[in-house]
Design a protein around this motif. Sequence first.
Motif, PDB file in Angstrom:
ATOM      1  N   TYR A   1     110.896  13.785  -6.411  1.00  0.00           N
ATOM      2  CA  TYR A   1     111.362  14.295  -5.125  1.00  0.00           C
ATOM      3  C   TYR A   1     110.422  13.872  -4.005  1.00  0.00           C
ATOM      4  O   TYR A   1     110.871  13.574  -2.894  1.00  0.00           O
ATOM      5  N   ARG A   2     109.119  13.863  -4.282  1.00  0.00           N
ATOM      6  CA  ARG A   2     108.192  13.432  -3.247  1.00  0.00           C
ATOM      7  C   ARG A   2     108.426  11.966  -2.897  1.00  0.00           C
ATOM      8  O   ARG A   2     108.402  11.584  -1.730  1.00  0.00           O
ATOM      9  N   ARG A   3     108.660  11.132  -3.913  1.00  0.00           N
ATOM     10  CA  ARG A   3     108.931   9.716  -3.663  1.00  0.00           C
ATOM     11  C   ARG A   3     110.194   9.561  -2.812  1.00  0.00           C
ATOM     12  O   ARG A   3     110.233   8.764  -1.873  1.00  0.00           O
TER      13      ARG A   3
ATOM     14  N   GLU B   1     108.172  22.847  -0.398  1.00  0.00           N
ATOM     15  CA  GLU B   1     106.801  22.354  -0.518  1.00  0.00           C
ATOM     16  C   GLU B   1     106.242  22.649  -1.903  1.00  0.00           C
ATOM     17  O   GLU B   1     105.579  21.809  -2.510  1.00  0.00           O
TER      18      GLU B   1
ATOM     19  N   SER C   1     110.951  20.365  -5.685  1.00  0.00           N
ATOM     20  CA  SER C   1     109.862  20.528  -4.719  1.00  0.00           C
ATOM     21  C   SER C   1     109.110  19.228  -4.546  1.00  0.00           C
ATOM     22  O   SER C   1     109.226  18.294  -5.355  1.00  0.00           O
ATOM     23  N   LEU C   2     108.308  19.166  -3.508  1.00  0.00           N
ATOM     24  CA  LEU C   2     107.514  17.984  -3.221  1.00  0.00           C
ATOM     25  C   LEU C   2     106.347  17.832  -4.188  1.00  0.00           C
ATOM     26  O   LEU C   2     105.666  16.815  -4.177  1.00  0.00           O
ATOM     27  N   GLN C   3     106.106  18.834  -5.008  1.00  0.00           N
ATOM     28  CA  GLN C   3     105.094  18.711  -6.051  1.00  0.00           C
ATOM     29  C   GLN C   3     105.602  17.867  -7.220  1.00  0.00           C
ATOM     30  O   GLN C   3     104.807  17.398  -8.034  1.00  0.00           O
TER      31      GLN C   3
ATOM     32  N   LEU D   1     102.047  14.061   2.892  1.00  0.00           N
ATOM     33  CA  LEU D   1     102.642  13.796   1.583  1.00  0.00           C
ATOM     34  C   LEU D   1     101.840  12.796   0.756  1.00  0.00           C
ATOM     35  O   LEU D   1     101.954  12.776  -0.471  1.00  0.00           O
ATOM     36  N   CYS D   2     101.044  11.953   1.406  1.00  0.00           N
ATOM     37  CA  CYS D   2     100.268  10.924   0.709  1.00  0.00           C
ATOM     38  C   CYS D   2      98.799  11.053   1.102  1.00  0.00           C
ATOM     39  O   CYS D   2      98.478  11.047   2.293  1.00  0.00           O
TER      40      CYS D   2
END
Length: 386
Positions: A264-266, A102, A258-260, A351-352
């Motif tokens: 990686y978040r995409r 995260e 990380s998702l930051q 996430l969005c």
Amino acid sequence: MAEDIACNSVVDDNVEEVTSKKIIKFNPPLYKQRYQFVKNLVEQHQPQKVADLGCGDLSLLSILKYRKCVKELVGVDINEGRLKWNGSRLSPCVGDHLDPRELDLVITLYHGSVLEKDCRLLRFDLVACIELIEHLDSEDLARFPEVVFGYMSPAIIVISTPNSDFNSLFPLSVFRDSDHKFEWSRVQFQTWALDVANRYSYSVEFTGVGEPPTESEDVGYCTQIGVFRKKAKTVESDVLEHHGEHVYEVVYTTSYPSLQQINYRRRVVVYLVYREVNKLRRRYQVSLRRHALEPEPADPGNPRKFVSDLPVHTLTEADKTMATTPQPFCIGDKFYVPLKRIIAYPRLGYLCDNVEELRELLADSIELNRDESAVKVDLCHCSDYC
């Protein structure tokens, strides 16, 4: 938990052949109990910046890198060769890229002495000194509090050291480790700790790991532990941070996905959207077969709506929430899932922040309809026939 076993004496990995006394064997091993104690402390206080002074073979850091709250991990040790040899243990693995953390995580290993002042060790939330102080001679031990408590001044300091009161249960006439300069009784450790805490505005609580055998409880824990907490923050560290020196040598550093991080978040968002859309598509196909219906000819003005085949009494609260969102629909051989429905899934909503951000993350990866309000996929996919 400790047990009496004949023949040998075992403290951590040290074994000495003897026959005069029974040994004390800990389960789990004593070193694991110490690391578990620090891990529990991290889980309790959720520190973001954690340092291990005298990090040795990096076992503690290898455990703490999995704590979700931690954003920066630092290890300091005087043995440069051991840091270089073990550094790769802290590298991200394939799983870390497939399932990113995260929060960002940066790990750095420094070659240097805990008696040196390096401004990169300021403003930490927790500093661990596990089985460290007993390796310092009297002169170095006198300097230790000034550096760790006075200069570094972290919010929490945890110090563990052998309890010599427990040594009477071991068939040893010397220290537990040949490199130990001293081993304190509980009174000696607590006297030192209370004095240091008072000088540097900390409180301290005493505990330990490695319980004694039955009927020997009076000797206390095998490893005694002091947990120090800063009473009040000072402004000195802020000044020193900008004017201090970098005296440690960086031996190894790595950062974790990380998702930051947008890439990686995409990747995670695209995967989750594909998964949810495919689930809905398959459920729609099942619904068509059950009702002996065929896809209608393309008619934008009369799309076939998604019909759930779940009995009402089996619906969860999440299902009921999803029922209030725009429903999937089919036009000809194309299946559509509105973005407003997709973002209603808890994980994707986390996430969005909004539909606009979701649309941006899906761009160039997933096909949308003309007005970009829904994901568009083929109703039938080649994998359906495999």
